[in-house]
Motif scaffolding. Structure first.
Motif, PDB file in Angstrom:
ATOM      1  N   ARG A 187      29.912  29.713  33.478  1.00  0.00           N
ATOM      2  CA  ARG A 187      30.999  31.140  34.890  1.00  0.00           C
ATOM      3  C   ARG A 187      32.392  30.963  34.307  1.00  0.00           C
ATOM      4  O   ARG A 187      33.363  31.156  34.668  1.00  0.00           O
ATOM      5  CB  ARG A 187      30.795  29.962  35.663  1.00  0.00           C
ATOM      6  N   SER A 188      32.540  30.554  33.122  1.00  0.00           N
ATOM      7  CA  SER A 188      34.488  30.012  32.943  1.00  0.00           C
ATOM      8  C   SER A 188      34.343  32.151  31.707  1.00  0.00           C
ATOM      9  O   SER A 188      35.295  32.541  31.761  1.00  0.00           O
ATOM     10  CB  SER A 188      34.857  29.232  31.529  1.00  0.00           C
ATOM     11  N   LYS A 189      33.214  32.624  31.484  1.00  0.00           N
ATOM     12  CA  LYS A 189      33.510  33.367  31.096  1.00  0.00           C
ATOM     13  C   LYS A 189      32.623  34.870  31.556  1.00  0.00           C
ATOM     14  O   LYS A 189      32.760  36.081  31.313  1.00  0.00           O
ATOM     15  CB  LYS A 189      32.430  33.503  29.597  1.00  0.00           C
ATOM     16  N   ARG A 190      33.029  34.766  33.075  1.00  0.00           N
ATOM     17  CA  ARG A 190      32.865  35.911  33.744  1.00  0.00           C
ATOM     18  C   ARG A 190      34.233  35.997  35.022  1.00  0.00           C
ATOM     19  O   ARG A 190      34.943  35.603  35.538  1.00  0.00           O
ATOM     20  CB  ARG A 190      31.747  35.129  35.140  1.00  0.00           C
ATOM     21  N   VAL A 191      34.519  37.042  35.226  1.00  0.00           N
ATOM     22  CA  VAL A 191      35.313  37.857  36.165  1.00  0.00           C
ATOM     23  C   VAL A 191      34.144  38.394  36.931  1.00  0.00           C
ATOM     24  O   VAL A 191      33.282  38.996  37.210  1.00  0.00           O
ATOM     25  CB  VAL A 191      35.838  39.816  35.714  1.00  0.00           C
ATOM     26  N   THR A 192      34.063  37.742  38.422  1.00  0.00           N
ATOM     27  CA  THR A 192      33.021  37.757  39.240  1.00  0.00           C
ATOM     28  C   THR A 192      33.358  38.995  40.155  1.00  0.00           C
ATOM     29  O   THR A 192      34.805  39.567  39.937  1.00  0.00           O
ATOM     30  CB  THR A 192      32.550  36.468  39.645  1.00  0.00           C
ATOM     31  N   LYS A 193      32.687  39.767  41.332  1.00  0.00           N
ATOM     32  CA  LYS A 193      32.100  40.845  42.248  1.00  0.00           C
ATOM     33  C   LYS A 193      33.622  40.211  42.690  1.00  0.00           C
ATOM     34  O   LYS A 193      34.582  40.153  43.314  1.00  0.00           O
ATOM     35  CB  LYS A 193      31.985  40.969  43.037  1.00  0.00           C
ATOM     36  N   ASN A 194      33.214  38.752  43.170  1.00  0.00           N
ATOM     37  CA  ASN A 194      34.518  38.088  44.466  1.00  0.00           C
ATOM     38  C   ASN A 194      35.861  38.218  44.033  1.00  0.00           C
ATOM     39  O   ASN A 194      36.372  38.651  44.853  1.00  0.00           O
ATOM     40  CB  ASN A 194      33.778  37.001  44.638  1.00  0.00           C
ATOM     41  N   LYS A 195      35.853  37.983  42.552  1.00  0.00           N
ATOM     42  CA  LYS A 195      37.327  37.854  42.131  1.00  0.00           C
ATOM     43  C   LYS A 195      37.708  39.315  42.073  1.00  0.00           C
ATOM     44  O   LYS A 195      39.069  39.186  42.666  1.00  0.00           O
ATOM     45  CB  LYS A 195      37.639  37.108  40.576  1.00  0.00           C
ATOM     46  N   LEU A 196      37.452  40.165  42.099  1.00  0.00           N
ATOM     47  CA  LEU A 196      37.855  41.717  41.565  1.00  0.00           C
ATOM     48  C   LEU A 196      38.102  41.765  43.294  1.00  0.00           C
ATOM     49  O   LEU A 196      38.325  42.539  43.772  1.00  0.00           O
ATOM     50  CB  LEU A 196      36.698  42.501  41.255  1.00  0.00           C
ATOM     51  N   ASP A 197      36.691  41.184  44.623  1.00  0.00           N
ATOM     52  CA  ASP A 197      36.922  41.748  45.711  1.00  0.00           C
ATOM     53  C   ASP A 197      38.562  41.665  46.300  1.00  0.00           C
ATOM     54  O   ASP A 197      39.346  42.237  46.864  1.00  0.00           O
ATOM     55  CB  ASP A 197      36.123  41.343  46.334  1.00  0.00           C
ATOM     56  N   GLU A 198      38.789  39.894  45.812  1.00  0.00           N
ATOM     57  CA  GLU A 198      39.600  39.248  46.138  1.00  0.00           C
ATOM     58  C   GLU A 198      41.180  39.889  45.774  1.00  0.00           C
ATOM     59  O   GLU A 198      42.352  40.321  46.382  1.00  0.00           O
ATOM     60  CB  GLU A 198      39.861  37.675  45.563  1.00  0.00           C
ATOM     61  N   THR A 199      40.768  40.212  44.875  1.00  0.00           N
ATOM     62  CA  THR A 199      42.128  40.769  43.936  1.00  0.00           C
ATOM     63  C   THR A 199      42.536  42.448  44.628  1.00  0.00           C
ATOM     64  O   THR A 199      43.487  42.799  45.354  1.00  0.00           O
ATOM     65  CB  THR A 199      42.048  41.393  42.797  1.00  0.00           C
ATOM     66  N   PHE A 200      41.623  43.048  44.554  1.00  0.00           N
ATOM     67  CA  PHE A 200      41.956  44.145  45.487  1.00  0.00           C
ATOM     68  C   PHE A 200      42.469  44.172  47.189  1.00  0.00           C
ATOM     69  O   PHE A 200      42.904  44.655  47.572  1.00  0.00           O
ATOM     70  CB  PHE A 200      40.731  44.491  45.824  1.00  0.00           C
ATOM     71  N   LYS A 201      41.484  42.925  47.306  1.00  0.00           N
ATOM     72  CA  LYS A 201      41.908  43.316  49.052  1.00  0.00           C
ATOM     73  C   LYS A 201      43.579  42.559  49.202  1.00  0.00           C
ATOM     74  O   LYS A 201      44.581  42.606  49.700  1.00  0.00           O
ATOM     75  CB  LYS A 201      41.345  42.140  49.075  1.00  0.00           C
ATOM     76  N   MET A 202      44.204  41.532  47.792  1.00  0.00           N
ATOM     77  CA  MET A 202      45.714  41.255  48.073  1.00  0.00           C
ATOM     78  C   MET A 202      46.923  42.453  47.996  1.00  0.00           C
ATOM     79  O   MET A 202      47.386  42.261  48.420  1.00  0.00           O
ATOM     80  CB  MET A 202      45.801  40.456  47.001  1.00  0.00           C
ATOM     81  N   PHE A 203      45.945  42.783  46.755  1.00  0.00           N
ATOM     82  CA  PHE A 203      47.413  44.588  46.983  1.00  0.00           C
ATOM     83  C   PHE A 203      47.350  45.024  48.477  1.00  0.00           C
ATOM     84  O   PHE A 203      47.020  45.879  48.791  1.00  0.00           O
ATOM     85  CB  PHE A 203      46.828  45.268  45.823  1.00  0.00           C
ATOM     86  N   THR A 204      45.697  45.724  48.737  1.00  0.00           N
ATOM     87  CA  THR A 204      45.739  45.966  50.261  1.00  0.00           C
ATOM     88  C   THR A 204      46.755  45.513  51.121  1.00  0.00           C
ATOM     89  O   THR A 204      47.020  46.160  52.243  1.00  0.00           O
ATOM     90  CB  THR A 204      44.347  46.657  50.937  1.00  0.00           C
TER      91      THR A 204
END
Length: 358
Positions: free
Chosen positions: A232-249
């Motif tokens: 899991r340390s080598k993953r960028v997950t869907k949840n992480k990306l969703d959180e990132t996009f939500k932070m910007f919006t």
């Protein structure tokens, strides 16, 4: 098995690969995001997209060997060596012990920003078979090539790196990227604008944040020097990306909210002009801090604002509600944060937890 940590030592030269990840993510975002997925970099291959089924089992993997080139590709030993190594990646995927679904499948993609000319051997008196992967023909499956072209390719692959059963999973793909890093940045910013529109303030910041997420994963060493999709340390997950996009919006919503109510809130909370001029920065910081487990005070403010919806019932003005929440928090907790930092944290938390649409 390939050197499992090769990408860490050589990461400085891999910006093209990360740009390709972001490009592919935005280009087919609706389809990709309809699945539970994660992205890996320097893990089995330059990068890969892995998709999970409803049971959390691996159902599909798309790997990418991404190569920037100044010249067009042709059917020579260099290209055929790459194809051979890709087939070995396919073999590794099959052997990877991660739990897979019954209908598991994978693709092995050679991705480049130059055209690829796939040809049969030149033979006297016979027409040479040719297929060109380019801007007008962006993807070609190995299995769909003529037998003569396949024979030419396979005869050039060293047997030590040739897993013939994996050739059916190989694809050749063209990506419409220029040569320079500045051009990549412009193209990716354009994709971010197309995707988010006015939902975010800073489209360049979206891209740079994604690049940092991908770089952090690429720089992470594999557990016990082994390449495993379960790491899991080598993953960028869907949840992480969703959180990132939500932070910007949410940051954009908060800043729009601030602009609408800044005069009223500033007057009631005594926010001076130098502080007000930093509103965008302060609000953006709040969304970072809310997700940082070390920022205890900010997370406490968020929880307080989230839970105290009873205060909403006392007000007809959004600004008055925020001011009331601010004073109640100050009175109850006597925070160590400066007053203006508490103010903007309350605003940011209020906009996010109330689902504001300004």
């Amino acid at each position: 098995m390939v050197n499992s940590n090769a990408g860490v030592e050589g990461s400085s030269g891999y910006s093209f690969q990360r740009c390709c990840v972001v490009f592919l993510l935005f280009e087919d975002y609706e389809e990709i995001n309809s699945n539970n997925y994660f992205i890996c970099l320097e893990h089995h291959e330059d990068f890969l997209f892995a998709f999970l089924d409803d049971n959390g089992q691996l159902k599909k993997v798309d790997t990418y060997q991404a190569k920037k080139s100044r010249d067009d590709w042709r059917t020579d030993d260099d290209l055929c060596e790459i194809i051979g190594k890709m087939t070995m990646v396919g073999k590794e995927l099959v052997s990877d012990p991660i739990e897979k679904s019954n209908d598991y499948q994978h693709t092995l993609n050679f991705l480049t920003n130059r055209s690829i000319l796939l040809t049969s051997k030149k033979e006297k008196g016979e027409k040479q078979d040719k297929v060109k992967v380019q801007v007008s023909n962006k993807r070609k499956k190995y299995s769909d090539l003529s037998e003569k072209i396949k024979s030419n390719i396979e005869s050039r692959i060293c047997q030590s790196i040739h897993e013939i059963t994996q050739l059916e999973h190989v694809y050749f793909q063209y990506i419409d990227f220029a040569q320079s890093h500045k051009s990549w940045q412009r193209e990716l910013k354009g994709l971010a604008i197309e995707h988010f529109g006015h939902e975010v303030n800073d489209h360049e910041a979206v891209i740079s944040t994604l690049m940092q997420l991908l770089e952090d994963v690429a720089q992470t060493y594999n557990d016990d020097n082994k390449v495993l999709l379960s790491d899991r340390s080598k993953r960028v997950t869907k949840n992480k990306l969703d959180e990132t996009f939500k932070m910007f919006t949410e940051s954009r919503k908060s800043f729009d909210f601030w602009r609408q109510y800044s005069e009223q809130i500033s007057a009631q909370l005594n926010l001076k002009l130098p502080i007000r001029r930093r509103a965008k920065e302060l609000l953006e910081n709040c969304f970072d801090y809310f997700k940082d487990i070390q920022q205890i005070e900010y997370r406490k403010i968020y929880k307080f604002v989230e839970e105290r919806t009873d205060i909403d019932e006392l007000h007809v003005s959004e600004a008055d509600c925020i001011v009331d929440l601010y004073h109640r928090y100050q009175e109850e907790f006597q925070p160590r944060l400066e007053n203006h930092m508490v103010s903007f944290a309350v605003i940011a938390a209020y906009v996010e937890t109330r689902g504001m649409h300004v």
